[in-house]
Design an enzyme around this catalytic site. Structure first.
Site, PDB file in Angstrom:
ATOM      1  N   CYS A   1     -72.483 -47.094  25.924  1.00 55.22           N
ATOM      2  CA  CYS A   1     -71.972 -45.945  25.450  1.00 55.22           C
ATOM      3  C   CYS A   1     -70.439 -46.409  24.539  1.00 55.22           C
ATOM      4  O   CYS A   1     -69.639 -46.827  25.153  1.00 55.22           O
ATOM      5  CB  CYS A   1     -71.674 -45.007  26.484  1.00 55.22           C
TER       6      CYS A   1
ATOM      7  N   GLU B   1     -62.324 -38.673  27.123  1.00 52.06           N
ATOM      8  CA  GLU B   1     -61.742 -37.870  26.089  1.00 52.06           C
ATOM      9  C   GLU B   1     -60.437 -36.961  26.567  1.00 52.06           C
ATOM     10  O   GLU B   1     -59.546 -36.797  25.860  1.00 52.06           O
ATOM     11  CB  GLU B   1     -62.552 -36.667  25.710  1.00 52.06           C
TER      12      GLU B   1
ATOM     13  N   HIS C   1     -68.035 -44.862  24.685  1.00 53.54           N
ATOM     14  CA  HIS C   1     -66.528 -44.535  25.391  1.00 53.54           C
ATOM     15  C   HIS C   1     -66.230 -45.417  26.522  1.00 53.54           C
ATOM     16  O   HIS C   1     -65.323 -45.541  27.066  1.00 53.54           O
ATOM     17  CB  HIS C   1     -66.622 -42.999  26.164  1.00 53.54           C
TER      18      HIS C   1
ATOM     19  N   ASP D   1     -71.737 -41.425  14.323  1.00 50.88           N
ATOM     20  CA  ASP D   1     -71.533 -41.279  15.942  1.00 50.88           C
ATOM     21  C   ASP D   1     -71.441 -39.772  16.189  1.00 50.88           C
ATOM     22  O   ASP D   1     -71.177 -39.039  15.303  1.00 50.88           O
ATOM     23  CB  ASP D   1     -70.269 -41.967  16.562  1.00 50.88           C
ATOM     24  N   SER D   2     -71.782 -39.376  17.425  1.00 53.65           N
ATOM     25  CA  SER D   2     -71.724 -37.775  17.711  1.00 53.65           C
ATOM     26  C   SER D   2     -70.169 -37.421  17.648  1.00 53.65           C
ATOM     27  O   SER D   2     -70.161 -36.176  17.711  1.00 53.65           O
ATOM     28  CB  SER D   2     -72.107 -37.950  19.301  1.00 53.65           C
TER      29      SER D   2
ATOM     30  N   CYS E   1     -73.747 -44.557  17.757  1.00 54.57           N
ATOM     31  CA  CYS E   1     -73.890 -43.923  18.957  1.00 54.57           C
ATOM     32  C   CYS E   1     -75.134 -44.414  19.653  1.00 54.57           C
ATOM     33  O   CYS E   1     -76.052 -44.284  19.250  1.00 54.57           O
ATOM     34  CB  CYS E   1     -74.245 -42.402  18.444  1.00 54.57           C
TER      35      CYS E   1
HETATM   36  N1  DGL Z   1     -71.389 -41.588  21.508  1.00 54.24           N
HETATM   37  C1  DGL Z   1     -72.035 -41.017  22.599  1.00 54.24           C
HETATM   38  C2  DGL Z   1     -72.893 -42.430  23.210  1.00 54.24           C
HETATM   39  O1  DGL Z   1     -72.449 -43.532  22.823  1.00 54.24           O
HETATM   40  C3  DGL Z   1     -71.203 -40.786  23.874  1.00 54.24           C
HETATM   41  C4  DGL Z   1     -70.820 -39.178  23.661  1.00 54.24           C
HETATM   42  C5  DGL Z   1     -71.767 -38.052  23.473  1.00 54.24           C
HETATM   43  O2  DGL Z   1     -72.307 -37.917  24.595  1.00 54.24           O
HETATM   44  O3  DGL Z   1     -72.048 -37.773  22.515  1.00 54.24           O
HETATM   45  O4  DGL Z   1     -73.852 -42.279  23.737  1.00 54.24           O
END
Ligand code: DGL
Length: 270
Positions: free
Chosen positions: A184, A152, A186, A10-11, A73
């Site tokens: 997403c 966050e 989050h 993931d990012s 991600c």
């Molecule tokens: N993990 C990213 C997503 O699911 C969200 C956070 C980011 O923008 O890196 O799109």
């Protein structure tokens, strides 16, 4: 049978929601998780940059001998899944299609809302996936870029979050979607606020669906591990401020066994 670990990237640390689901569904699989915290967020960056980063993330996992790669991600899966599939021979699953299949099972009216980062929504990946699986649905996408920093910050049901959510979600509410796909990592943490605004409709958090599809695919490919301890090794490209607190919010348990790594560059594919 194959006792090598499953790789998940993931990012950042939001993808630990997918780790949590995979651990629940596949308790014997060992997991290597990579969170590219040094370059987070992905969802506000260009397609080219995220393809490049995603190739590097995958390479890191492949170099560690993973038997399967899960793109946790949504932003990466939206723009980089196809190129990753053609670049690497290891089997790969993204988070987009499992959620789409679940949304199509749940909807009665065919009006489905999808929320995600700007990159995810403007990539058109969801429209494409919905069209490929079923022509019957009407998809209403909405980018919600402020949701990631709010989560966050830990403002999960803060009044600012509610105001922002109301602004983003009112058009979807007005359009009477009967199913909302949380596109997403989050957004599942904002369920309370989202439900306050959208009310009693269907919600899809793809992390469980990804775990279910991964389990099926491992079985089909005869790659399951029945004897593993279910260990999780977490690699992050930056141990940024509060990463542990944020990570535990996603994982739902204490975060152990983590270390910082640098990624090797990888030639981009054009
Ligand atoms: N993990 C990213 C997503 O699911 C969200 C956070 C980011 O923008 O890196 O799109």
């Amino acid at each position: 049978m194959n006792n090598n670990p499953v790789g998940i990237f993931d990012s950042g640390i939001g993808g630990l929601t997918v780790v949590k689901a995979v651990k629940r569904i596949l308790p014997h699989e060992d997991i290597i998780y990579l969170g590219d915290t040094a370059r987070l967020p992905y969802g506000t960056k260009s397609t080219d940059a995220i393809i490049q980063f995603s190739l590097e993330d995958t390479q890191f996992l492949v170099d560690r001998g993973v038997k399967y790669v899960v793109i946790a991600c949504y932003s990466s899966a939206s723009v980089a899944l196809d190129i990753i599939k053609t670049t690497f021979s290891v089997p790969i699953i993204g988070v987009i299609r499992p959620g789409v299949r679940k949304a199509l099972q749940m909807t009665k009216t065919g009006r489905i809302g999808v929320i995600g980062t700007s990159l995810t929504i403007y990539s058109g990946a969801y429209e494409k996936a919905f069209k490929e699986i079923s022509a019957q649905s009407e998809i209403l996408g909405k980018a919600c870029p402020l949701f990631v920093p709010l989560v966050e910050e830990g403002w999960l049901d803060h009044m600012v979050t509610e105001l922002v959510a109301r602004d983003y979600l009112t058009p979807l509410k007005r359009d009477n979607v009967d199913t909302l796909l949380l596109g997403c990592t989050h957004y599942p943490l904002l369920m309370k606020v989202i439900r306050q605004i959208m009310g009693d409709i269907n919600y899809v958090d793809a992390s469980t669906e990804v775990g279910v599809e991964l389990a099926r695919s491992l079985r089909d490919l005869d790659l399951e591990n029945h004897e593993g301890k279910g260990s999780t090794a977490i690699y992050l490209t930056d141990l940024s401020m509060n990463f542990k607190e944020i990570g535990e919010r996603f994982l739902g348990e204490p975060m152990k066994n983590f270390s910082r790594v640098s990624l090797k560059g990888r030639e981009g594919m054009k």
